[in-house]
Design a protein around this motif. Structure first.
Motif, PDB file in Angstrom:
ATOM      1  N   ASN A 242       3.532  -9.703  -5.665  1.00 38.08           N
ATOM      2  CA  ASN A 242       2.836  -9.538  -6.950  1.00 38.08           C
ATOM      3  C   ASN A 242       1.617  -8.611  -6.808  1.00 38.08           C
ATOM      4  O   ASN A 242       0.488  -8.982  -7.130  1.00 38.08           O
ATOM      5  CB  ASN A 242       2.402 -10.925  -7.462  1.00 38.08           C
ATOM      6  N   GLN A 243       1.823  -7.427  -6.271  1.00 40.04           N
ATOM      7  CA  GLN A 243       0.697  -6.533  -6.004  1.00 40.04           C
ATOM      8  C   GLN A 243       0.881  -5.098  -6.483  1.00 40.04           C
ATOM      9  O   GLN A 243      -0.097  -4.443  -6.852  1.00 40.04           O
ATOM     10  CB  GLN A 243       0.427  -6.465  -4.484  1.00 40.04           C
TER      11      GLN A 243
ATOM     12  N   LEU B 179       0.841  -1.207   0.000  1.00 39.62           N
ATOM     13  CA  LEU B 179       0.000   0.000   0.000  1.00 39.62           C
ATOM     14  C   LEU B 179       0.876   1.255   0.000  1.00 39.62           C
ATOM     15  O   LEU B 179       0.621   2.205  -0.748  1.00 39.62           O
ATOM     16  CB  LEU B 179      -0.869   0.022   1.268  1.00 39.62           C
TER      17      LEU B 179
ATOM     18  N   GLY C 102      -6.163   5.238 -11.446  1.00 36.98           N
ATOM     19  CA  GLY C 102      -7.322   5.120 -12.333  1.00 36.98           C
ATOM     20  C   GLY C 102      -6.912   4.791 -13.762  1.00 36.98           C
ATOM     21  O   GLY C 102      -7.597   5.144 -14.721  1.00 36.98           O
ATOM     22  N   TRP C 103      -5.787   4.092 -13.925  1.00 37.77           N
ATOM     23  CA  TRP C 103      -5.266   3.736 -15.249  1.00 37.77           C
ATOM     24  C   TRP C 103      -5.578   2.268 -15.571  1.00 37.77           C
ATOM     25  O   TRP C 103      -5.861   1.467 -14.683  1.00 37.77           O
ATOM     26  CB  TRP C 103      -3.751   3.910 -15.305  1.00 37.77           C
ATOM     27  N   GLY C 104      -5.426   1.921 -16.834  1.00 36.43           N
ATOM     28  CA  GLY C 104      -5.542   0.534 -17.253  1.00 36.43           C
ATOM     29  C   GLY C 104      -4.298  -0.240 -16.835  1.00 36.43           C
ATOM     30  O   GLY C 104      -3.252   0.356 -16.582  1.00 36.43           O
ATOM     31  N   GLN C 105      -4.430  -1.557 -16.762  1.00 39.24           N
ATOM     32  CA  GLN C 105      -3.291  -2.393 -16.379  1.00 39.24           C
ATOM     33  C   GLN C 105      -3.175  -3.600 -17.294  1.00 39.24           C
ATOM     34  O   GLN C 105      -4.181  -4.164 -17.719  1.00 39.24           O
ATOM     35  CB  GLN C 105      -3.416  -2.855 -14.926  1.00 39.24           C
TER      36      GLN C 105
ATOM     37  N   THR D 133      -0.888  -6.883 -16.710  1.00 38.19           N
ATOM     38  CA  THR D 133       0.120  -7.562 -15.887  1.00 38.19           C
ATOM     39  C   THR D 133       0.699  -8.755 -16.650  1.00 38.19           C
ATOM     40  O   THR D 133       0.125  -9.223 -17.631  1.00 38.19           O
ATOM     41  CB  THR D 133      -0.514  -8.082 -14.587  1.00 38.19           C
TER      42      THR D 133
ATOM     43  N   GLN E 209      -0.635  -3.506  -9.768  1.00 40.52           N
ATOM     44  CA  GLN E 209      -2.100  -3.470  -9.789  1.00 40.52           C
ATOM     45  C   GLN E 209      -2.637  -2.398  -8.843  1.00 40.52           C
ATOM     46  O   GLN E 209      -3.575  -1.666  -9.196  1.00 40.52           O
ATOM     47  CB  GLN E 209      -2.661  -4.847  -9.386  1.00 40.52           C
ATOM     48  N   TYR E 210      -2.051  -2.289  -7.638  1.00 35.45           N
ATOM     49  CA  TYR E 210      -2.447  -1.214  -6.707  1.00 35.45           C
ATOM     50  C   TYR E 210      -2.235   0.153  -7.385  1.00 35.45           C
ATOM     51  O   TYR E 210      -3.090   1.031  -7.316  1.00 35.45           O
ATOM     52  CB  TYR E 210      -1.572  -1.240  -5.445  1.00 35.45           C
TER      53      TYR E 210
ATOM     54  N   ALA F 192      -2.061   0.983 -10.570  1.00 38.05           N
ATOM     55  CA  ALA F 192      -3.013   1.243 -11.657  1.00 38.05           C
ATOM     56  C   ALA F 192      -4.356   1.706 -11.092  1.00 38.05           C
ATOM     57  O   ALA F 192      -4.965   2.657 -11.595  1.00 38.05           O
ATOM     58  CB  ALA F 192      -3.191  -0.012 -12.513  1.00 38.05           C
ATOM     59  N   GLU F 193      -4.805   1.040 -10.038  1.00 40.74           N
ATOM     60  CA  GLU F 193      -6.085   1.415  -9.427  1.00 40.74           C
ATOM     61  C   GLU F 193      -6.001   2.804  -8.792  1.00 40.74           C
ATOM     62  O   GLU F 193      -6.899   3.628  -8.973  1.00 40.74           O
ATOM     63  CB  GLU F 193      -6.502   0.357  -8.404  1.00 40.74           C
ATOM     64  N   PHE F 194      -4.916   3.072  -8.063  1.00 44.21           N
ATOM     65  CA  PHE F 194      -4.760   4.391  -7.426  1.00 44.21           C
ATOM     66  C   PHE F 194      -4.773   5.499  -8.477  1.00 44.21           C
ATOM     67  O   PHE F 194      -5.304   6.581  -8.253  1.00 44.21           O
ATOM     68  CB  PHE F 194      -3.449   4.463  -6.631  1.00 44.21           C
TER      69      PHE F 194
END
Lengths: 265, 321
Positions: A124-125, A94, A135-138, A140, A128-129, A131-133
């Motif tokens: 492995n996080q 985080l 607001g983008w596409g991901q 992996t 992805q965290y 991208a979400e923070f």
């Protein structure tokens, strides 16, 4: 294209990791450190993309002053400049994603490329965290169809490709039972799998040049991120050891053991 | 009562991904220890297709969220739908199997819920509010006991460490809900399946893996696999060389397997490979190099050329029938 890549400092994957007797950490003595191999693949992919489309590769690492070693490694490979988030002490995913979010908002890259995981935490996080923070596409686990012994690889062709209009990237991903292809609008986050590319060695001129490339220093406080961990690591332990096996002289003896002793055939 | 929400997964062919059943049994164990109720969620275009398989798993309810936009899995469309359901149910724990989809999706769900996450859990410890997870680090050379301190706790489950939950009929109530659908900046283009008549690597009772020693010739490995009804695996080196498809890779960064019998042929046994197969019940190593590290984890080792051993082994095994 402006590309932000990460360079985490991790224990050399070839080194033997031992847990301290009291379970509070691992034995540090004699360990060598390297750039996380998955991040190194990310640096390489960034360099290939910039070689093809022009632009800049900015490398970021978080940690004490020793992480400058990994930043210099990426700079020696060819990255243009570095950002060092100076922090000692434990960080969870985080916090790391929070710091990278702020660095990304400051740098405004078209693409952030990270290793899919670091070989110490194996979480492995973070990609992805992040991208979400943001607001983008991901996308992996970026990989490619061609092997690491193909012509494309020898010619250092980037596997992450820009679409014709230049507004998105096409990424082949390694997933269960096959390969999935995604198209992510830029800006986007990509995380690397093993077979995306074979990272280059740093050349001697590259190493010399890296010494004069700039490293900008930031801190969690400057970035305004609270990095108090939300994950407490209570105890480390070694996996149970397998009992020593035996060598059998021939196939007949092996089949006898498998049939009568292990009873698996 | 606290709530444990487990995300089940549909394969591209519409079938339930078997590892979901292992994650559900981890969810049941967690619910028992935390004094919680187990709920399941399944998203997709037609999740109802596999709902029956989840009824007997010990869950209180199975939540089905159907939407045309969810036909092809994307983290960006699935994460908001799952996070919204978790909030509505006031879930305390959200978990999923550590499949490619689980690893892609759950951190995004966790980020949305501002939650800490534990990847690849292998055990659940403690009880009540003091539940902790055990998870591997450094390619399985270290196991860490971790406590997540955010209100919602997210995790993925290493399927081989938990028995599969019972499928089929049972008492779970099937509920439908309208999933929160958000626009995605990512577009699904295609999925190319690697088809195989052999069992799934992570589900097979017997796995036969080949390494650099095969020099890319997998004929004998495949023949023995056919004799035993086994799955075929490979070391990272042979996948990198393009000799076999990537999804055969056994190791920390590939598939983690724990079959009853694992046969490693021409594999030296790098740390990262061992991390992917060390939990196998019986391990056989075939290697010309007596010093290969694979022998340190093997129950039975033969120091010999795999091209001599494998055909002989196949013939001897055929005689047992």
């Amino acid at each position: 294209m402006k590309i932000l890549v990460t360079a985490k400092r991790v224990e050399d994957p070839e080194s033997k990791i031992k847990v301290k007797p009291d379970g509070t950490g691992i034995v540090q003595e004699g360990l060598k450190y390297k750039i996380n191999p998955f991040d190194e693949i990310g640096v390489e992919e960034g360099l290939r993309l910039v070689a093809k489309h022009q632009g800049e590769v900015v490398v970021v690492s978080i940690g004490g002053k020793e992480v400058q070693e990994q930043l210099r490694h990426a700079l020696a490979m060819g990255a243009h400049r570095a950002v060092w988030v100076n922090h000692t002490g434990p960080l969870d995913q985080l916090a790391i994603a929070g710091l990278l979010q702020k660095v990304t908002e400051k740098e405004k890259p078209d693409l952030v490329i990270l290793g899919k995981q670091s070989i110490d935490d194996d979480q492995n996080q973070v990609g992805q965290y992040l991208a979400e923070f943001l607001g983008w596409g991901q996308a992996t686990f970026a990989s490619k169809v061609e092997s690491l012994e193909s012509e494309q690889e020898k010619n250092k062709v980037p596997a992450v490709t820009l679409t014709a209009d230049g507004k998105a990237v096409r990424v082949v991903r390694e997933v269960d039972n096959g390969l999935a292809t995604l198209e992510c609008q830029l800006p986007a986050v990509v995380t690397t799998d093993l077979r995306l590319n074979q990272p280059r060695y740093a050349s001697l001129p590259g190493i010399m040049k890296a010494k004069s490339k700039p490293i900008e220093e930031l801190t969690p406080a400057k970035l305004g991120v609270d990095v108090t961990p939300a994950i407490q690591v209570l105890k480390l332990s070694s996996p149970p050891a397998r009992k020593a096996g035996i060598k059998v002289p021939d196939v007949a003896a092996l089949v006898d053991k498998l049939h009568n002793e292990a009873k698996v055939v | 009562m606290p709530i444990v929400l487990i995300v089940a997964e549909q394969q591209p062919d519409g079938n339930l991904r078997k590892a979901s059943l292992n994650a559900i049994s981890a969810g049941k164990q967690l619910a028992d220890k935390a004094g919680a109720e187990l709920h399941l969620v399944l998203l997709g275009k037609e999740p109802a297709k596999v709902a029956d398989e989840l009824k007997g798993s010990g869950a209180k309810a199975v939540h089905l969220g159907a939407a045309a936009e969810l036909e092809h899995y994307l983290a960006e469309t699935y994460a908001p739908a799952i996070a919204a359901l978790a909030q509505e149910l006031k879930a305390d724990y959200v978990g999923m199997a550590s499949t490619a989809q689980g690893k892609d999706l759950m951190p995004r769900v966790a980020a949305r819920l501002k939650s800490a996450m534990a990847t690849d859990i292998t055990a659940i410890n403690g009880s009540g509010a003091d539940v902790t997870f055990t998870r591997p680090m450094w390619a399985g050379n270290v196991f860490a006991e971790v406590k997540l301190t955010t209100p919602v706790k997210v995790f993925t489950v290493r399927a081989t460490e938990f028995a599969a939950a019972a499928g089929g009929q049972g008492a779970a109530e099937v509920k439908t809900f309208a999933p929160k659908v958000e626009a995605s900046k990512t577009k699904f283009v295609e999925f190319k399946e690697v088809k195989s008549a052999r069992p799934e690597l992570t589900e097979a009772r017997v796995v036969i893996s080949g390494g650099r020693g095969t020099k890319g010739d997998f004929k004998e490995i495949e023949a023995l696999a056919d004799e035993l009804g086994a799955a075929v695996g490979a070391s990272r080196a042979v996948c990198d060389a393009g000799w076999v498809p990537n999804d055969l890779q056994v190791g920390q960064t590939g598939k983690v397997v724990a079959p009853a019998l694992y046969i490693a042929a021409g594999i030296s046994g790098a740390i990262q490979h061992l991390a992917g197969m060390k939990s196998s019940k019986t391990i056989v190593a075939i290697n010309k190099d007596a010093e290969a590290p694979i022998f340190q984890v093997a129950d039975y080792g033969i120091v010999a050329d795999l091209f001599k051993v494998l055909p002989e082994l196949r013939q001897e095994l055929a005689k047992l029938k």
